[in-house]
Enzyme design. Structure first.
Site, short mmCIF file in Angstrom:
data_model
loop_
_atom_site.label_atom_id
_atom_site.label_comp_id
_atom_site.label_asym_id
_atom_site.label_seq_id
_atom_site.Cartn_x
_atom_site.Cartn_y
_atom_site.Cartn_z
CE LYS A 282 -7.05 39.70 16.47
NZ LYS A 282 -7.80 38.77 15.62
CD GLU B 173 -14.37 27.78 26.24
OE1 GLU B 173 -13.62 26.78 26.16
OE2 GLU B 173 -15.14 28.14 25.35
CB CYS C 3 -13.95 24.42 23.32
SG CYS C 3 -13.38 25.87 22.50
CD GLU D 22 -8.61 21.95 21.78
OE1 GLU D 22 -7.80 22.88 21.81
OE2 GLU D 22 -9.81 22.08 22.11
#
Ligand code: UN1
Length: 484
Positions: free
Chosen positions: A171, A244, A278, A376
């Site tokens: 997906k 992750e 990231c 973040e």
């Protein structure tokens, strides 16, 4: 406008409803995709399960040959795919081509694993007994990928999953289904047998959730936000799960550093990919003695970065992925402005006109406990913090819940080793930025980033189970720990 399909059980199929993928530069619709649902996921899983029998028995070097063909076709289509990445995801063309290159490297690397997939052989405590480990496939793997590396990250998951003999339900992010669609077409053209890869598009709440909770999915691999990662862990049951998640990656600049090099590294880490990696550098932790000098150069260069259409050579920084991303950045810039003491040096605004753009933004005088130093943002926002002693800089670097990438600029080898040892992160770079990992080395984090390694030899662990084999050829009952 392209009307695209899902690929389930070897057939391209549609759905009753659809969603659109948008070009973040023009805000125009690029393509339409089926809105898959739980039933589509179930069909995909059943098909993958059926295909597993044959694929898992196909000799790994043969599987490897198919992966090499994928790499070859990606290389042949690199320019075309690079333009699709730049158009759909918004990163500038050289980076978009890099995204495709990372996928090529990954398929080559794991294709070659077809002739290795090494286990270990070792000794036994007992006579006439042999011991070894082998890798076995896990089963049906659910791969849920993000939009920021729309070709490379699916490749990080698909290539090791396939070489280990698994079948998959993939997906893609609903922000970049077109990139994923092109990759799947290449997999099929390269000879991946029908139903070995199934491609289901749709929302996280329908398709994502159905994959995560499906009882016949044995293994899940997810790259994305911490919140979604936590939800997956809570709902995946006893599946093998790889994660992750986020980062808040620091660059420490010592007073002995090559400042020009450090400035280049910070700019590249903070504003490359519009800060949407990231691994992006979102904190510069700078020695007090050289902070003013470094900041002058940094701000001057950041102001000159040109936002614009990622396809054009004149563009340095492309758009953010969507409107929500712009709103999130705007929210954090407001938080930064409100935080007592933080000083906005440049950026802090959206350029006028169409597209999800945001100016490269730098905050100075950020304190370690401020939200813009810890959370973040996933956009072009850099927080600058100050230190006087390296141990304090390392403490600041570690004062976050994440631990993905990190960097130190220094000419002193002792400082470099102290940073390598002291920073809690999966990656530490010396005298280069926080971004730009290579596919033959493990990639992944610690703490709330998740503890999975993708890429490199350790990338196989996520998609294989190690079986321990004891082979007794003594012809008698031997008892470990009891017999001499
Ligand atoms: C990511 O942002 O999730 O090291 C992956 C890098 C790239 C991969 C980033 N090779 O920046």
């Amino acid at each position: 406008m392209a009307d695209c399909r899902m690929y389930i059980d070897g057939k391209w199929i549609g759905a009753k409803t659809s969603f659109e993928t948008i070009n973040p530069t023009t805000e125009k619709v690029l393509a339409r995709f089926p809105k898959g649902n739980e039933k589509d996921v179930d069909r995909a899983v059943k098909a993958a399960q059926k295909a597993f029998k044959k694929w898992s028995k196909t000799p790994p070097p043969i599987r490897g040959q198919i992966l090499f063909r994928v790499a070859e076709l990606l290389r042949k289509n690199k320019k075309r795919l690079g333009r699709i990445v730049a158009t759909e995801m918004g990163k500038v063309l050289p980076e978009a081509l890099g995204d495709v290159q990372e996928a090529i490297d990954t398929f080559e690397y794991f294709g070659a694993e077809g002739r290795r997939l090494f286990g270990n052989t070792t000794t036994s405590e007992l006579k006439d007994k042999f011991a070894m480990t082998i890798r076995r496939p896990v089963g049906v793997c659910g791969l849920v990928s993000p939009w920021n590396f729309p070709v490379a990250i699916p490749a990080w998951k698909l290539a090791p999953a396939l070489i280990c003999g698994n079948t998959v339900v993939f997906k893609p992010s609903s922000d970049t289904p077109l990139c994923a669609h092109e990759l799947v077409k290449i997999l099929i053209e390269a000879g991946v047998p029908p139903s070995v890869v199934n491609f289901v598009t749709g929302s996280a709440s329908d398709v994502g959730q159905a994959i995560v909770t499906h009882p016949e999915v044995e293994c899940l691999s997810f790259t994305g936000s911490k919140d979604t990662g936590e939800w997956i862990v809570a709902n995946a049951g006893l599946k093998k799960v790889g994660m992750e998640l986020g980062g808040k990656n620091p660059i420490i600049v010592m007073d002995d550093a090559d400042l020009e090099l450090a400035v280049e590294g910070i700019l590249w880490g903070a504003f490359g990919t519009t800060g949407q990696r990231c691994t992006a550098c979102s904190r510069a932790i700078v020695h007090r003695k050289i902070k003013d000098r470094l900041l002058n150069a940094l701000v001057e260069k950041a102001k000159k970065l040109r936002t614009g259409n990622p396809i054009l050579k004149t563009t340095d920084v492309g758009p953010l992925i969507n409107e929500n991303a712009v709103e999130k950045v705007e929210r954090y810039v407001e938080i930064g402005k409100d935080e007592d003491g933080a000083k906005l040096l440049c950026g802090g605004e959206k350029p006028k006109g169409t597209g999800y753009f945001y100016r490269p933004t730098i905050f100075d005088d950020v304190e370690p406990d401020m939200r813009i130093a810890r959370e973040e943002i996933f956009g072009p926002v850099l927080s600058v913090l100050e230190f006087e002693r390296l141990d304090k800089a390392i403490e600041i670097a570690n004062n976050i819940e994440y631990g993905l990438s990190s960097s130190i600029y220094t000419k002193n080898v002792n400082n470099a080793f102290k940073a390598i040892e002291g920073i809690d992160a999966g990656l530490t770079y010396i005298n280069s930025s926080t971004i730009g990992s290579e596919v033959h080395l493990p990639f992944g984090g610690v703490k709330k980033t998740g503890h999975t390694k993708e890429a490199g030899i350790m990338g196989l662990d996520e998609f294989s189970n190690v079986k321990t084999v004891y082979f007794d050829y003594s012809g008698k009952l031997q008892k470990a720990q009891i017999d001499d």
